[in-house]
Design a protein around this motif. Sequence first.
Motif, PDB file in Angstrom:
ATOM      1  N   PRO A   1       0.857  -1.235   0.077  1.00 31.86           N
ATOM      2  CA  PRO A   1       0.228  -0.011   0.060  1.00 31.86           C
ATOM      3  C   PRO A   1       0.664   1.288  -0.019  1.00 31.86           C
ATOM      4  N   LYS A   2       1.892   1.273   0.458  1.00 31.98           N
ATOM      5  CA  LYS A   2       2.894   2.277   0.658  1.00 31.98           C
ATOM      6  C   LYS A   2       3.393   2.642  -0.699  1.00 31.98           C
ATOM      7  N   MET A   3       3.933   1.523  -1.239  1.00 31.41           N
ATOM      8  CA  MET A   3       4.330   1.673  -2.636  1.00 31.41           C
ATOM      9  C   MET A   3       3.491   2.282  -3.538  1.00 31.41           C
ATOM     10  N   LEU A   4       2.168   1.691  -3.726  1.00 33.95           N
ATOM     11  CA  LEU A   4       1.092   2.371  -4.337  1.00 33.95           C
ATOM     12  C   LEU A   4       0.724   3.813  -4.019  1.00 33.95           C
ATOM     13  N   MET A   5       0.809   4.066  -2.785  1.00 32.17           N
ATOM     14  CA  MET A   5       0.470   5.572  -2.563  1.00 32.17           C
ATOM     15  C   MET A   5       1.384   6.527  -3.159  1.00 32.17           C
ATOM     16  N   VAL A   6       2.791   6.221  -3.083  1.00 36.45           N
ATOM     17  CA  VAL A   6       3.783   7.147  -3.716  1.00 36.45           C
ATOM     18  C   VAL A   6       3.868   6.720  -5.285  1.00 36.45           C
ATOM     19  N   GLY A   7       3.633   5.436  -5.717  1.00 31.92           N
ATOM     20  CA  GLY A   7       3.971   5.192  -7.095  1.00 31.92           C
ATOM     21  C   GLY A   7       2.985   5.865  -7.931  1.00 31.92           C
ATOM     22  N   ALA A   8       1.789   5.723  -7.429  1.00 36.36           N
ATOM     23  CA  ALA A   8       0.448   5.982  -8.270  1.00 36.36           C
ATOM     24  C   ALA A   8       0.595   7.438  -8.891  1.00 36.36           C
ATOM     25  N   PRO A   9       1.038   8.338  -7.917  1.00 34.93           N
ATOM     26  CA  PRO A   9       1.301   9.903  -8.647  1.00 34.93           C
ATOM     27  C   PRO A   9       2.373  10.012  -9.369  1.00 34.93           C
ATOM     28  N   ALA A  10       3.571   9.029  -9.187  1.00 34.86           N
ATOM     29  CA  ALA A  10       4.802   9.194  -9.854  1.00 34.86           C
ATOM     30  C   ALA A  10       4.321   8.527 -11.377  1.00 34.86           C
ATOM     31  N   ALA A  11       3.532   7.784 -11.413  1.00 32.26           N
ATOM     32  CA  ALA A  11       3.233   7.041 -12.501  1.00 32.26           C
ATOM     33  C   ALA A  11       2.382   7.836 -13.283  1.00 32.26           C
ATOM     34  N   PHE A  12       1.292   8.372 -12.470  1.00 30.87           N
ATOM     35  CA  PHE A  12       0.635   9.629 -13.425  1.00 30.87           C
ATOM     36  C   PHE A  12       1.194  10.759 -14.030  1.00 30.87           C
ATOM     37  N   LEU A  13       2.147  11.302 -13.168  1.00 30.14           N
ATOM     38  CA  LEU A  13       2.843  12.252 -13.799  1.00 30.14           C
ATOM     39  C   LEU A  13       3.819  11.906 -15.087  1.00 30.14           C
ATOM     40  N   PHE A  14       4.493  10.539 -14.857  1.00 26.35           N
ATOM     41  CA  PHE A  14       4.922  10.045 -15.862  1.00 26.35           C
ATOM     42  C   PHE A  14       4.227   9.773 -17.336  1.00 26.35           C
ATOM     43  N   ALA A  15       2.964   9.432 -16.971  1.00 21.63           N
ATOM     44  CA  ALA A  15       1.965   9.156 -18.088  1.00 21.63           C
ATOM     45  C   ALA A  15       1.525  10.523 -18.935  1.00 21.63           C
ATOM     46  N   LEU A  16       1.591  11.603 -18.072  1.00 21.65           N
ATOM     47  CA  LEU A  16       1.520  12.859 -18.725  1.00 21.65           C
ATOM     48  C   LEU A  16       2.456  13.265 -19.583  1.00 21.65           C
ATOM     49  N   THR A  17       3.678  13.077 -19.225  1.00 25.09           N
ATOM     50  CA  THR A  17       4.877  13.565 -19.883  1.00 25.09           C
ATOM     51  C   THR A  17       4.787  12.675 -21.149  1.00 25.09           C
ATOM     52  N   CYS A  18       4.230  11.463 -21.435  1.00 26.35           N
ATOM     53  CA  CYS A  18       4.266  10.721 -22.525  1.00 26.35           C
ATOM     54  C   CYS A  18       2.985  11.000 -23.512  1.00 26.35           C
ATOM     55  N   PHE A  19       2.022  11.197 -22.737  1.00 27.57           N
ATOM     56  CA  PHE A  19       0.679  11.495 -23.565  1.00 27.57           C
ATOM     57  C   PHE A  19       0.420  12.885 -23.877  1.00 27.57           C
ATOM     58  N   LYS A  20       0.756  13.920 -22.662  1.00 30.93           N
ATOM     59  CA  LYS A  20       0.438  15.268 -23.002  1.00 30.93           C
ATOM     60  C   LYS A  20       1.646  16.284 -22.633  1.00 30.93           C
ATOM     61  N   PRO A  21       2.739  15.617 -23.470  1.00 24.83           N
ATOM     62  CA  PRO A  21       4.201  16.460 -23.500  1.00 24.83           C
ATOM     63  C   PRO A  21       3.850  18.337 -23.512  1.00 24.83           C
ATOM     64  N   GLU A  22       3.042  18.512 -24.186  1.00 28.95           N
ATOM     65  CA  GLU A  22       2.752  20.163 -24.449  1.00 28.95           C
ATOM     66  C   GLU A  22       2.652  20.727 -23.100  1.00 28.95           C
ATOM     67  N   LEU A  23       1.979  19.914 -22.038  1.00 30.64           N
ATOM     68  CA  LEU A  23       1.910  20.578 -20.700  1.00 30.64           C
ATOM     69  C   LEU A  23       2.984  20.816 -20.124  1.00 30.64           C
ATOM     70  N   PHE A  24       4.090  20.196 -20.497  1.00 34.31           N
ATOM     71  CA  PHE A  24       5.360  20.537 -19.904  1.00 34.31           C
ATOM     72  C   PHE A  24       6.353  21.509 -20.927  1.00 34.31           C
ATOM     73  N   VAL A  25       5.634  21.923 -21.775  1.00 32.92           N
ATOM     74  CA  VAL A  25       6.749  22.961 -22.523  1.00 32.92           C
ATOM     75  C   VAL A  25       6.314  24.410 -22.137  1.00 32.92           C
ATOM     76  N   GLY A  26       7.743  25.353 -22.122  1.00 31.61           N
ATOM     77  CA  GLY A  26       7.677  26.606 -22.023  1.00 31.61           C
ATOM     78  C   GLY A  26       8.160  26.771 -20.534  1.00 31.61           C
ATOM     79  N   GLU A  27       7.504  28.119 -19.974  1.00 31.45           N
ATOM     80  CA  GLU A  27       7.957  28.441 -18.647  1.00 31.45           C
ATOM     81  C   GLU A  27       7.396  27.704 -17.623  1.00 31.45           C
ATOM     82  N   THR A  28       8.047  27.728 -16.332  1.00 29.51           N
ATOM     83  CA  THR A  28       7.868  26.819 -15.176  1.00 29.51           C
ATOM     84  C   THR A  28       5.975  27.319 -15.162  1.00 29.51           C
TER      85      THR A  28
END
Length: 315
Positions: free
Chosen positions: A195-222
């Motif tokens: 459960p602890k691994m899932l607790m911290v792994g799920a947000p990390a996996a979600f953010l990683f998925a965003l970088t793969c499928f929505k890379p435009e969200l991470f372009v430009g200024e902070t």
Amino acid sequence: MAMNFDIPDITENGEKAAAGGQRRKPRRIGALRLGDTLRAVSRHYTATLENKDEDKEAEFYSLSEGEEKASFYGMDVSVTGICIRKKKVAAIYVEMPTKDRDDFIKKLEEAEGSAEHANNMDIFADTVTSIFITIPAKGDSSFTTALMDSAEVKALSDNEAIKAEEEAKKGGLRHRIWKTYFDPVGRISRKAYLPKMLMVGAPAAFLFALTCFKPELFVGETNFFIAAFLILGTLCFISLISLGMRRLSDIGKSHLYYWAFFALLFVIHQAGEEFLGSQLNATRLIAVIFMLVVILLAFIPGDPKRNKYGPVPKE
């Protein structure tokens, strides 16, 4: 049914705890008696092995298909389990409704004197027999009482766990978060790790998925997504490393295996950049490999006995 709660060592103050006692404590509850063999217990109940602590040479059994109710100090109790150590019954566990606890304590105090208080328990102890009564958490409908042979208490006690729990309570929320998610020292069982691994792994996996499928969200200024990836992603990554190191400790493997794994990831990243065409694709590849290994650690059995990293986790 709490059959392996942390038992404080009362051997040094057993006589003090029994001060005022008017008679020797009973060593029997219903058909069960301290010192019985498992074979003798099996004449009255079906005993099912629930847990085994090889460090303490103790086996914990739940009991069923026998006399459900018994009398203990004039109160009705439900017999739930036993602890067998060196082929003899070292402890008998019973449960009672929370609403009856105050009356039960009064009856014990009338017969045995004042209780000692330690580790969320009331303790009536002498050099022969000890009684441990747990304090139920808010909302619990029952509490556990253990009748134990005092000679076995020291062997079954876990003062290290008690001390760690007390330090965690004193340390506050930040200390508990650190010990739970970021401290790489010690062991963690598969049951507690998942459960602890899932607790911290799920947000990390979600953010990683965003970088793969929505890379435009991470372009430009902070922006929000970049900040979340840098801050939350980094915290999750560090936590997964710490949890993984404790899981390796539980398995009995050196932390050098973990660092060797990261060295391998670095090599894969360098080689992958050439074969996959870009540094980004190579980074994505090693992220997937890392997450797969983190998940794999949840399915590898831990060392069944104390090792150089600590005792067998209770969870």
